[in-house]
Design a protein around this motif. Structure first.
Motif, PDB file in Angstrom:
ATOM      1  N   GLY A  15       0.791  -1.215   0.000  1.00  0.00           N
ATOM      2  CA  GLY A  15       0.000   0.000   0.000  1.00  0.00           C
ATOM      3  C   GLY A  15       0.826   1.269   0.000  1.00  0.00           C
ATOM      4  N   TRP A  16       2.120   1.177   0.384  1.00  0.00           N
ATOM      5  CA  TRP A  16       2.966   2.372   0.372  1.00  0.00           C
ATOM      6  C   TRP A  16       3.118   2.935  -1.037  1.00  0.00           C
ATOM      7  CZ3 TRP A  16       3.668   5.001   4.533  1.00  0.00           C
ATOM      8  CH2 TRP A  16       3.746   4.368   5.779  1.00  0.00           C
ATOM      9  N   SER A  17       3.222   2.063  -2.036  1.00  0.00           N
ATOM     10  CA  SER A  17       3.345   2.549  -3.412  1.00  0.00           C
ATOM     11  C   SER A  17       2.062   3.261  -3.839  1.00  0.00           C
ATOM     12  CB  SER A  17       3.646   1.384  -4.360  1.00  0.00           C
ATOM     13  OG  SER A  17       2.618   0.400  -4.305  1.00  0.00           O
ATOM     14  N   GLY A  18       0.904   2.722  -3.392  1.00  0.00           N
ATOM     15  CA  GLY A  18      -0.356   3.396  -3.689  1.00  0.00           C
ATOM     16  C   GLY A  18      -0.441   4.757  -3.028  1.00  0.00           C
ATOM     17  N   MET A  19       0.036   4.857  -1.777  1.00  0.00           N
ATOM     18  CA  MET A  19       0.037   6.143  -1.091  1.00  0.00           C
ATOM     19  C   MET A  19       0.936   7.147  -1.803  1.00  0.00           C
ATOM     20  SD  MET A  19      -2.087   5.914   1.357  1.00  0.00           S
ATOM     21  CE  MET A  19      -1.657   7.387   2.286  1.00  0.00           C
ATOM     22  N   ALA A  20       2.058   6.660  -2.345  1.00  0.00           N
ATOM     23  CA  ALA A  20       2.950   7.549  -3.089  1.00  0.00           C
ATOM     24  C   ALA A  20       2.257   8.085  -4.340  1.00  0.00           C
ATOM     25  CB  ALA A  20       4.230   6.807  -3.468  1.00  0.00           C
ATOM     26  N   GLY A  21       1.519   7.227  -5.033  1.00  0.00           N
ATOM     27  CA  GLY A  21       0.779   7.680  -6.206  1.00  0.00           C
ATOM     28  C   GLY A  21      -0.274   8.712  -5.854  1.00  0.00           C
ATOM     29  N   ILE A  22      -0.984   8.485  -4.736  1.00  0.00           N
ATOM     30  CA  ILE A  22      -1.995   9.450  -4.298  1.00  0.00           C
ATOM     31  C   ILE A  22      -1.346  10.783  -3.933  1.00  0.00           C
ATOM     32  CG2 ILE A  22      -3.680   9.936  -2.490  1.00  0.00           C
ATOM     33  CD1 ILE A  22      -4.343   6.969  -2.434  1.00  0.00           C
ATOM     34  N   ALA A  23      -0.186  10.726  -3.280  1.00  0.00           N
ATOM     35  CA  ALA A  23       0.524  11.958  -2.920  1.00  0.00           C
ATOM     36  C   ALA A  23       0.938  12.733  -4.166  1.00  0.00           C
ATOM     37  CB  ALA A  23       1.746  11.625  -2.068  1.00  0.00           C
ATOM     38  N   LEU A  24       1.397  12.030  -5.198  1.00  0.00           N
ATOM     39  CA  LEU A  24       1.762  12.696  -6.448  1.00  0.00           C
ATOM     40  C   LEU A  24       0.548  13.351  -7.095  1.00  0.00           C
ATOM     41  CD1 LEU A  24       3.775  13.344  -8.697  1.00  0.00           C
ATOM     42  CD2 LEU A  24       3.333  11.070  -9.660  1.00  0.00           C
ATOM     43  N   PHE A  25      -0.581  12.625  -7.101  1.00  0.00           N
ATOM     44  CA  PHE A  25      -1.801  13.190  -7.664  1.00  0.00           C
ATOM     45  C   PHE A  25      -2.234  14.439  -6.888  1.00  0.00           C
ATOM     46  CE2 PHE A  25      -6.465  13.459  -7.746  1.00  0.00           C
ATOM     47  CZ  PHE A  25      -6.677  13.575  -9.118  1.00  0.00           C
ATOM     48  N   ALA A  26      -2.133  14.391  -5.552  1.00  0.00           N
ATOM     49  CA  ALA A  26      -2.500  15.543  -4.733  1.00  0.00           C
ATOM     50  C   ALA A  26      -1.579  16.726  -5.011  1.00  0.00           C
ATOM     51  CB  ALA A  26      -2.454  15.170  -3.253  1.00  0.00           C
ATOM     52  N   ALA A  27      -0.298  16.452  -5.265  1.00  0.00           N
ATOM     53  CA  ALA A  27       0.640  17.535  -5.574  1.00  0.00           C
ATOM     54  C   ALA A  27       0.270  18.207  -6.898  1.00  0.00           C
ATOM     55  CB  ALA A  27       2.064  16.986  -5.635  1.00  0.00           C
ATOM     56  N   LEU A  28      -0.082  17.410  -7.894  1.00  0.00           N
ATOM     57  CA  LEU A  28      -0.511  17.979  -9.174  1.00  0.00           C
ATOM     58  C   LEU A  28      -1.807  18.770  -9.012  1.00  0.00           C
ATOM     59  CD1 LEU A  28       0.242  14.942 -11.531  1.00  0.00           C
ATOM     60  CD2 LEU A  28       1.567  17.048 -11.288  1.00  0.00           C
ATOM     61  N   TRP A  29      -2.703  18.244  -8.178  1.00  0.00           N
ATOM     62  CA  TRP A  29      -3.958  18.936  -7.887  1.00  0.00           C
ATOM     63  C   TRP A  29      -3.675  20.292  -7.235  1.00  0.00           C
ATOM     64  CZ3 TRP A  29      -8.444  16.127  -4.863  1.00  0.00           C
ATOM     65  CH2 TRP A  29      -9.534  16.993  -4.765  1.00  0.00           C
ATOM     66  N   GLN A  30      -2.756  20.311  -6.268  1.00  0.00           N
ATOM     67  CA  GLN A  30      -2.407  21.552  -5.585  1.00  0.00           C
ATOM     68  C   GLN A  30      -1.794  22.553  -6.564  1.00  0.00           C
ATOM     69  OE1 GLN A  30      -3.052  22.508  -2.463  1.00  0.00           O
ATOM     70  NE2 GLN A  30      -2.090  24.502  -2.845  1.00  0.00           N
TER      71      GLN A  30
END
Length: 266
Positions: A15-30
């Motif tokens: 799940g850590w890799s999934g969390m990293a993907g979500i963090a990247l998506f949130a950064a692009l969103w920001q």
């Protein structure tokens, strides 16, 4: 039991890799928020706060649960129909040839057209959403199950037959496990499509649920509220997939671990 606990531990660790993907998506969103402003794209923190505020009201749990329930009912029905039809077609080339034109016809009709037809047939009821979901996602499940059944290892089935294993035993121990490798990717995609189609049907037919809440947000130009409801729909999809689909997939695909050399990781 130890083997299952080990697979569960690896599943949690992955799940850590999934969390990293979500963090990247949130950064692009920001970054999009900083570029276009709150009216066009509110910040992810603000949307998360709005989603939390929505969940803090008990009545909104009923609204979200209604959409998830409708989508899950349509998804479950489509899975049963698609798997049964796909397995039958995979084991019978004649049925497969007959079903291809029907699948092409169903895939060619856009979901919005099915929503309009279902509204005429069933009115503003749950059946409109469920039928639209079933028609929209059944072809993908059918094709995946049929492809898995057609590509099964006949040699393994002959060996099982030589050891006296009956047709249902061969289906459970060989056929379904091979079909699972084709079926579960389609189920993951179809689950997301089921919720999306359910929300779209609710929005157009005005029968409540997340679609009705989105219609209200659209009418008031509440971009933050619209994104918050969308986020809750996505969380519902993720919860169903990882609490229901993934454990079943892990159980049916134990042969992958047995076939992988010791110490070699994907």
């Amino acid at each position: 039991m130890t083997d299952r606990l080990g697979r569960f531990g690896r599943f949690l660790w992955a799940g850590w890799s999934g969390m990293a993907g979500i963090a990247l998506f949130a950064a692009l969103w920001q970054a999009g928020n900083e570029r276009y402003g709150d009216f066009i794209l509110p910040a992810p923190v603000d949307v998360a706060g709005a989603a939390w505020a929505i969940l803090s009201e008990t009545r909104n749990w009923t609204v979200a649960g209604l959409t998830i329930l409708r989508g899950a009912e349509g998804f479950g029905l489509a899975t049963v129909i698609g798997m049964a039809g796909g397995l039958t077609a995979g084991y019978s080339p004649a049925i497969m040839r007959l079903s291809r034109p029907i699948l092409t016809l169903l895939v060619g009709v856009p979901p919005i057209a099915w929503i309009v037809l279902a509204m005429i047939w069933f009115g503003s009821t749950d059946a409109t959403v469920i039928v639209t979901v079933v028609v929209a996602i059944t072809p993908a499940i059918f094709i995946s199950a049929a492809e898995g059944a057609m590509t099964r290892d006949r040699g393994l089935e002959d060996m099982a037959m030589a050891f006296g294993i009956g047709p249902f035993g061969r289906l459970g121990s060989i056929g379904l496990r091979h079909v699972a490798s084709y079926l579960f990717p389609a189920l993951s995609v179809s689950l997301g499509s089921a919720i999306k189609v359910a929300v779209m049907a609710e929005l157009l037919s005005n029968i409540g649920g997340i679609g009705g809440a989105l219609a209200m947000s659209r009418a008031t130009l509440d971009m933050r509220g619209a994104l918050a409801w969308t986020l809750l729909a996505v969380i519902g999809v993720i919860a169903i997939e990882y609490l229901l689909l993934r454990p079943v997939q892990s159980e049916l695909e134990r042969w992958r671990d047995a076939a992988r050399p010791w110490g070699v990781k994907r």
